[in-house]
Each structure stands twice: as C-alpha cells, then as structure tokens.
Design an enzyme around this catalytic site. Structure first.
Site, PDB file in Angstrom:
ATOM      1  N   HIS A  46       0.838  -1.206   0.000  1.00 22.42           N
ATOM      2  CA  HIS A  46       0.000   0.000   0.000  1.00 22.42           C
ATOM      3  C   HIS A  46       0.871   1.253   0.000  1.00 22.42           C
ATOM      4  O   HIS A  46       1.873   1.306   0.712  1.00 22.42           O
ATOM      5  CB  HIS A  46      -0.895   0.014   1.239  1.00 22.42           C
ATOM      6  CG  HIS A  46      -1.965  -1.031   1.221  1.00 22.42           C
ATOM      7  ND1 HIS A  46      -3.050  -0.965   0.377  1.00 22.42           N
ATOM      8  CD2 HIS A  46      -2.117  -2.172   1.938  1.00 22.42           C
ATOM      9  CE1 HIS A  46      -3.833  -2.022   0.579  1.00 22.42           C
ATOM     10  NE2 HIS A  46      -3.288  -2.766   1.522  1.00 22.42           N
TER      11      HIS A  46
ATOM     12  N   CYS B 270       2.015 -26.217 -15.273  1.00 20.51           N
ATOM     13  CA  CYS B 270       1.312 -24.922 -15.376  1.00 20.51           C
ATOM     14  C   CYS B 270       2.291 -23.765 -15.177  1.00 20.51           C
ATOM     15  O   CYS B 270       2.233 -22.765 -15.869  1.00 20.51           O
ATOM     16  CB  CYS B 270       0.220 -24.816 -14.325  1.00 20.51           C
ATOM     17  SG  CYS B 270      -1.046 -26.068 -14.411  1.00 20.51           S
TER      18      CYS B 270
HETATM   19  C1  LIG Z   1      -7.589 -10.519   4.130  1.00 28.30           C
HETATM   20  C2  LIG Z   1      -6.345  -9.746   4.417  1.00 28.30           C
HETATM   21  C3  LIG Z   1      -5.854  -8.822   3.487  1.00 28.30           C
HETATM   22  C4  LIG Z   1      -4.697  -8.108   3.742  1.00 28.30           C
HETATM   23  N1  LIG Z   1      -4.170  -7.323   2.760  1.00 28.30           N
HETATM   24  C5  LIG Z   1      -2.991  -6.689   2.983  1.00 28.30           C
HETATM   25  C6  LIG Z   1      -2.358  -5.959   1.957  1.00 28.30           C
HETATM   26  O1  LIG Z   1      -2.787  -5.978   0.809  1.00 28.30           O
HETATM   27  N2  LIG Z   1      -1.248  -5.250   2.258  1.00 28.30           N
HETATM   28  C7  LIG Z   1      -0.724  -5.238   3.505  1.00 28.30           C
HETATM   29  O2  LIG Z   1       0.255  -4.559   3.717  1.00 28.30           O
HETATM   30  N3  LIG Z   1      -1.271  -5.970   4.488  1.00 28.30           N
HETATM   31  C8  LIG Z   1      -2.379  -6.702   4.245  1.00 28.30           C
HETATM   32  N4  LIG Z   1      -2.923  -7.470   5.231  1.00 28.30           N
HETATM   33  C9  LIG Z   1      -2.292  -7.499   6.522  1.00 28.30           C
HETATM   34  C10 LIG Z   1      -1.087  -8.426   6.567  1.00 28.30           C
HETATM   35  O3  LIG Z   1      -1.367  -9.640   5.907  1.00 28.30           O
HETATM   36  C11 LIG Z   1      -0.762  -8.690   8.015  1.00 28.30           C
HETATM   37  O4  LIG Z   1      -0.659  -7.478   8.695  1.00 28.30           O
HETATM   38  C12 LIG Z   1       0.547  -9.414   8.190  1.00 28.30           C
HETATM   39  O5  LIG Z   1       0.604 -10.592   7.413  1.00 28.30           O
HETATM   40  C13 LIG Z   1       0.694  -9.736   9.652  1.00 28.30           C
HETATM   41  O6  LIG Z   1       1.850 -10.474   9.853  1.00 28.30           O
HETATM   42  P1  LIG Z   1       2.102 -11.090  11.274  1.00 28.30           P
HETATM   43  O7  LIG Z   1       3.455 -11.701  11.193  1.00 28.30           O
HETATM   44  O8  LIG Z   1       1.853 -10.093  12.327  1.00 28.30           O
HETATM   45  O9  LIG Z   1       0.958 -12.166  11.468  1.00 28.30           O
HETATM   46  P2  LIG Z   1       0.795 -13.632  10.890  1.00 28.30           P
HETATM   47  O10 LIG Z   1       1.231 -13.767   9.510  1.00 28.30           O
HETATM   48  O11 LIG Z   1      -0.587 -14.068  11.223  1.00 28.30           O
HETATM   49  O12 LIG Z   1       1.827 -14.456  11.765  1.00 28.30           O
HETATM   50  C14 LIG Z   1       1.622 -14.732  13.114  1.00 28.30           C
HETATM   51  C15 LIG Z   1       2.304 -16.044  13.391  1.00 28.30           C
HETATM   52  O13 LIG Z   1       2.270 -16.303  14.782  1.00 28.30           O
HETATM   53  C16 LIG Z   1       2.091 -17.673  14.966  1.00 28.30           C
HETATM   54  N5  LIG Z   1       1.551 -17.915  16.306  1.00 28.30           N
HETATM   55  C17 LIG Z   1       0.335 -17.622  16.770  1.00 28.30           C
HETATM   56  N6  LIG Z   1       0.195 -18.037  18.035  1.00 28.30           N
HETATM   57  C18 LIG Z   1       1.372 -18.615  18.383  1.00 28.30           C
HETATM   58  C19 LIG Z   1       1.846 -19.249  19.562  1.00 28.30           C
HETATM   59  N7  LIG Z   1       1.085 -19.390  20.652  1.00 28.30           N
HETATM   60  N8  LIG Z   1       3.103 -19.737  19.567  1.00 28.30           N
HETATM   61  C20 LIG Z   1       3.908 -19.620  18.474  1.00 28.30           C
HETATM   62  N9  LIG Z   1       3.492 -19.020  17.333  1.00 28.30           N
HETATM   63  C21 LIG Z   1       2.245 -18.532  17.297  1.00 28.30           C
HETATM   64  C22 LIG Z   1       1.129 -18.044  13.879  1.00 28.30           C
HETATM   65  O14 LIG Z   1       1.161 -19.420  13.617  1.00 28.30           O
HETATM   66  C23 LIG Z   1       1.603 -17.208  12.719  1.00 28.30           C
HETATM   67  O15 LIG Z   1       2.518 -17.873  11.891  1.00 28.30           O
HETATM   68  C24 LIG Z   1      -4.060  -8.234   4.978  1.00 28.30           C
HETATM   69  C25 LIG Z   1      -4.537  -9.172   5.899  1.00 28.30           C
HETATM   70  C26 LIG Z   1      -5.637  -9.956   5.601  1.00 28.30           C
HETATM   71  C27 LIG Z   1      -6.051 -11.030   6.543  1.00 28.30           C
END
Ligand SMILES: Cc1cc2nc3c(=O)[nH]c(=O)nc-3n(C[C@H](O)[C@H](O)[C@H](O)COP(=O)(O)OP(=O)(O)OC[C@H]3O[C@@H](n4cnc5c(N)ncnc54)[C@H](O)[C@@H]3O)c2cc1C
Ligand code: SF4
Lengths: 114, 481
Positions: free
Chosen positions: B49, B400
């Site tokens: 974004h 593919c």
């Molecule tokens: C539908 C959707 C559309 C989006 N579109 C965009 C976009 O276009 N552009 C953008 O910038 N952002 C977008 N986002 C946001 C972006 O995807 C997230 O902000 C980002 O992926 C978050 O990363 P994270 O590492 O915080 O979370 P996650 O990728 O969810 O990682 C968290 C990790 O923690 C692990 N975990 C959880 N609990 C435990 C535990 N107790 N012990 C050990 N591990 C644990 C999980 O297994 C997971 O692997 C979107 C999100 C969604 C859902």
C-alpha cells in the site's frame, strides 16, 4: 419408464427405456443406444478398471482391467479378488492376471508392461 | 539461554528476525505451525500500500510509508518477486469525489510520494477496462504488489543462515518471568530468553495476556478472495480500489506478481481459525468488484481462499514494550497494512533496543543477500547450460508454472526447508497454476518422500494433520501371480 444416459459414445444421448413394453428404447441417436438401453435396465454390465499390487517392478501398482464387461453386481467381488493379487514383475502389457474372474468369461489383464 | 525469543513467524516475526540477525545476539523464533508464513502472511491481498489510507500521525501511517520503501530494497536484495504497479482509488459517483480529496490530503500528510488526482478520462486512459461510470481517481505510483509468503520466507532464510534459530511446530502455551529471565513454554520444552517479542498475529492478545495485564483485544476479521487464471491477468495493470461505501469497503481488483488477477476481500468478524470461504462472501465480492471492473470472468477462477486480519479494538498497531512487563515487546494488532509495514516495524524493535542501550555490535561476518533459480525466466541458452550441468532442471514437474525438479530440490534443501506439499508450493510455485497441483501434487509428494526418507502416508499437504494419503490400496497380497 426409466431414464438412462448412453455411455457408448461421447454424444451421451438421454435414453428412455419403457420396461412395460419390452424395454423399448427411445431418444437414441444410433442402434448402439438401443442395445445399451435395454441391457442397462435388464442386466447392467461394466468394464472394471483398477490396479494390482506388484512386487519387483518400477512402480508399486500395475493398472489392470477386465477384458470384457462383467455384470455390475459382481464389481465388488471383482475388486475383492484384485485386492488379493500380488503380481510378480516383469509382466507384459495385456498379460492375464486372473482368468475367468469371479466365474465370468472375462479375464483381468494388465494395461501396461511392468 | 537466548537473548531474544520471537513468538510467531509471519512476515512481522520474519522481518524482526532478519533485522536482529545483523547483531551479535542469540535469537530464537518460535512458530506454532509446521511452516513459516502460515497465518495472515499467506492469505492477504499482497499489496504494498502506498500509505494514504491510515490517518495521519498514526504508527500505521508512518510505518506503512517507510515500510514499502524498505520492502523494495529488501526484495531487490533477497530476490523476492514484487512490482511497483501503482494503485488507483476510483470514485464511481460524483458523491465519492470528496473522499478522493480526503485520501489525497492524507497521503500528502503521510508523505506518500507523487500521488495525484486524475480525471475520468485520464483514469480510463490508464485502465481502459474500468467501469465507464468512473468519475475520477487517486493515482499512487509508489504502490506495488508482492509475493507475501516469499517476502517472509526470504527474510527468515537469511536470518537463519546468519545464526537465528527457527523452531517450527512450537506453539507457545505459557510465559513466566523470574529474576529478569523469561521462561517460554513450548511442547515438552522451555525456552529461556532475556527479551520476548510478541509477533503472534491473531493470537497476539493471547500471548500478551500470558504475562501482561490485558490491554487490547484482537477482533479476527476474515477476508475472502478469488484468484483468476492468467488469461484474466491483463485486465488491469495496477491495483484498483474503490471508495468505501454502503455496499463495500476495500474490495479490490489487482494483478498479482505471478500474472494472475486477484479479486477480494470482504470483511467479516469470525473466530481466529475461520479460514473458510462462504457462498455469500464470495458473491458479495464478485458483485462489488464488478462496480469497478465489470469484465472479469468467474469461469476463470482457479482458487478461493480466505485470510484473517488481526484487527484490534484500540485501532492503531501496538508496537512497544509492555508498560507492566519490562523487556516484553508487543508487535500486536498488525492488521492491514501490516505486510507493507513489516520491515519498518522490525526497525522499531531495533530502536527499542537502542533506546534501552542493549543493542550489541553488528556481526562482522554477516551474509546478506539471496539468489534463486527461476528456470522459467532464464534465456534458452541459460536453460540449456543449466540442464546440461544439472539434469534435474531438465525435468519439469509443475507444467502450469514450469517449475523444475531442480527448483523443488532447492525448496526442500533451503535454509528454511519445505516439509510439505504447500511448503514446496510457497517456495517455488509448483502447484500454484491453473490445475492447482492436480498434476504435480503426486510428483511433489514422491520427491518429498525420496528426499526426506519418509513414507508417502506421512506426507502433509499443509498444516499438521493434513495427510494426503489415507492408507495403501490393495493390501491383500496373498495370491501371488
Ligand atoms: C484478508 C487480508 C488482506 C490483507 N491485505 C494486505 C495488503 O494488501 N497489504 C498489507 O500490507 N497488508 C495486508 N494485510 C495485513 C497483513 O497480511 C498482516 O498485517 C501481516 O501478514 C501480519 O503479519 P504477522 O506476522 O503479524 O501475522 P501472521 O502472519 O498471522 O503471523 C503470526 C504467526 O504467529 C504464529 N503464532 C500464533 N500463536 C502462536 C503461539 N502461541 N506460539 C507460536 N506461534 C504462534 C502463527 O502461527 C503465525 O505464523 C491483509 C490481511 C488480511 C487477513
Ligand atoms: S445412442 Fe448412439 S449416438 Fe447416442 S450416445 Fe449412444 S452410441 Fe452415441
């Protein structure tokens, strides 16, 4: 009146079979459909395509089929018989694995060499 | 004893591990799933974004704009597919025009480079397949698209190569602190660390509450998608957003880095594990998306999926040391634009360590950078040479996407090795194409068995328990012929 779809060619005609009038078939696009429609209601048959276990081959299973159609109600019995086979490689394509399977006049044959 | 334990290896945990791996400290990453990037990071819109959406002066605004500038550098360095294709927000009625002005003003306040407002004609000139009802648009040339899982994978791979320890299948169940040391419980083990970083996505409130006073609440919010075949991929060349309205907020149509078209998402409050698609959700998306891009064909849909956002009741990203537990750092409530912001979020962690004066020296022998073989993208001469030297690149497994056995072997033997069929898919694209693994799936399974010396019945499609094969056929074997 029963509805069946002809499986003899890709056209897949929708056949109507009239059990009350000597299994008269309508809806067929060719004579094959006439015979198929009657047989499907009176004595349905199928070619069985499956696999058998292989020892000593490049693959763990070899594809097989019946060389003729067998009565549909015997398909589970044919599958039971195939479950028991352990084919020793090498075997040629078309080799007979089971003769007269389940008392029918069909043989189980391999569909590739292994 | 570790210096730092990072909980969660989505893009935020991975970016943090990558940033910390430059410094002389002992870092462990604890991931609950059997692979990294299994949460929101693998199921989102994959948009970098531009940064005009967040309200000015929020963490989101600042980290989004900084984050995509960093993301571009990291992608270049680590060979991650991305493309700066720009984005358009459309006004589809005269009433929506003031909203474009509002977003423009936000963008200027947030420091988004080169944004400007386009007339209807200019918009349609740029994207001829948009609805003719378009009244104008906001053009943001710095926006882009990215491979989100590969971004996370690349960063954690380089971190691991430089000494960070990654432990998968390690769900954290409890955190205690005694004499300044955290004890983090994982199945049949306890990890000790001086600092804990909470990057647990939709579970970041649960992790926080294991040791801190509850201070925020995650509201898991699902978004569903269509992925369309590549023959729809040229319909638009930039990411097409709509103004929020009564019928929908945030449904976009965008090309992907692989040349597909992505359509979605909706937004529905659900449970953290509700990743299923619904008929109602999908038809809402299709209908809403047609307001901006009427011409896509759902007959070309090759995949539906859903991701769950870690929306948070306090609004902004929660980044910083917990007020009540020293050395416990939250990177929580990282909803959209979390992917775009992740690299900047990681630098916030560095700043926190700096401020606490605990950041050690940089490693002298740090090995940055990453290069992958993408067979499909090579010239004919390069392909011939590669196949000659390594025949495994001469065997195309995924037809593919033209993925060779050599690339699959690289995925299985990388710094963060693939262990599942979808793990292979995320690392080299096998199974990502039109047939969605219908043809290559069994062959990838065979290769996994051969390379990992495991039985076919043990191979997983993706998450724990997702066995591909139930049992052997033809088990009788009593009659030898
Ligand atoms: C539908 C959707 C559309 C989006 N579109 C965009 C976009 O276009 N552009 C953008 O910038 N952002 C977008 N986002 C946001 C972006 O995807 C997230 O902000 C980002 O992926 C978050 O990363 P994270 O590492 O915080 O979370 P996650 O990728 O969810 O990682 C968290 C990790 O923690 C692990 N975990 C959880 N609990 C435990 C535990 N107790 N012990 C050990 N591990 C644990 C999980 O297994 C997971 O692997 C979107 C999100 C969604 C859902
Ligand atoms: S009836 Fe004849 S034409 Fe019709 S499907 Fe059967 S074989 Fe084909």
């Amino acid at each position: 009146m029963k509805e069946v779809i002809c499986i003899c060619c890709p056209k897949g005609c929708h056949l109507q079979v009239d059990e009350e009038h000597d299994y008269k078939v309508t809806g067929n696009g060719c004579p094959n459909g006439l015979a198929y429609g009657k047989e499907e209601i009176t004595n349905p048959t199928r070619i069985v395509t499956s696999t058998v276990r292989v020892t000593g081959g490049i693959h763990p299973r070899c594809p097989v089929k019946t060389d003729k159609a067998v009565p549909k109600k015997l398909v589970p019995a044919v599958m039971e018989a195939l479950n028991d086979i352990d084919l020793k490689a090498p075997a040629a394509g078309g080799a007979v694995v089971i003769e007269h399977v389940c008392g029918t006049d069909a043989n189980i044959v391999t569909t590739r060499s292994i | 004893m570790y210096d730092v334990a990072i909980i969660g290896c989505g893009v935020v945990g991975a970016a943090t591990a990558y940033a910390l791996s430059r410094y002389d400290m002992k870092v462990v990453v604890l991931e609950a799933e059997n692979d990294v990037a299994e949460g929101a990071t693998k199921a989102n819109s994959a948009i970098l974004h531009a940064g005009f959406d967040p309200e000015p002066n929020t963490s989101m605004a600042r980290l989004n704009v900084d984050g995509i500038a960093l993301a571009k550098q990291i992608c270049d360095r680590l060979d991650v597919p991305y493309k700066i294709c720009g984005s358009l927000v459309l006004a589809l009625s005269p009433e929506e025009l003031p909203h474009l002005q509002h977003l423009y003003d936000n963008g200027i306040a947030n420091g988004v480079p080169d944004i400007h407002l386009l007339s209807a004609e200019e918009t349609l000139q740029r994207e001829p397949n948009l609805s003719k009802t378009v009244q104008g648009a906001l053009w943001a040339p710095s926006a882009g698209i990215i491979s989100p899982w590969e971004y996370a994978l690349a960063m954690i791979e380089v971190a691991v190569r430089n000494g960070v320890e990654l432990r998968r299948s390690c769900p954290v169940s409890n955190i205690r602190k005694k004499d300044g040391v955290f004890s983090v419980s994982i199945p049949s083990d306890t990890v000790e660390a001086k600092y804990v970083i909470n990057a647990a996505g939709v579970y970041s409130d649960k992790i926080h509450n294991m040791i801190c006073k509850p201070s925020f609440h995650i509201i898991p919010t699902r978004g569903e998608y269509y992925v369309l075949d590549k023959n729809e991929g040229e319909l638009v060349h930039s990411t097409i957003f709509q103004c929020p309205s009564k019928v929908g907020k945030g449904v976009l149509v965008s090309p992907t880095v692989d040349g597909n078209l992505i359509v979605g998402p909706n937004a529905e409050e659900v449970g953290p594990e509700d990743r299923g698609c619904t008929a109602a959700g999908l038809s809402f998306i299709a209908e809403t998306a047609r307001r901006s891009v009427p011409g896509f064909s759902l007959g070309d849909s090759i995949r539906n999926f859903a991701g769950v956002r870690a929306n948070v009741d306090t609004g902004d990203f929660i980044i910083g040391e917990a007020p009540d537990v020293e050395n416990f750092i939250d990177l929580a409530g990282i909803k959209s634009p979390g992917l775009s912001s992740s690299a900047a979020i990681a630098l916030e962690v560095i700043k926190i360590f700096q401020k606490k004066r605990v950041l050690p020296e940089k490693k002298k022998d740090y090995k940055d950078g990453r290069k992958k073989i993408h067979f499909k993208q090579l010239s004919a001469e390069e392909k011939a040479k590669l196949v000659h030297e390594h025949p495994e690149y001469g065997r195309v497994i995924c037809r593919c996407e033209t993925v060779t056995e050599g690339e699959i072997l690289n995925a299985i033997h990388s710094d963060v090795p693939a262990r599942t069929i979808d793990g292979v898919k995320r690392r080299c694209n096998a199974g990502m194409g039109r047939c969605q693994g219908g043809f290559c799936g069994p062959r990838v399974l065979e290769i996994l068995c051969r390379e990992l010396h495991i039985d076919p019945l043990q191979v997983l499609q993706d998450r724990d328990g997702s066995y591909v094969l139930e049992s052997e056929t033809k088990q009788g074997g009593k009659h030898h012929v």
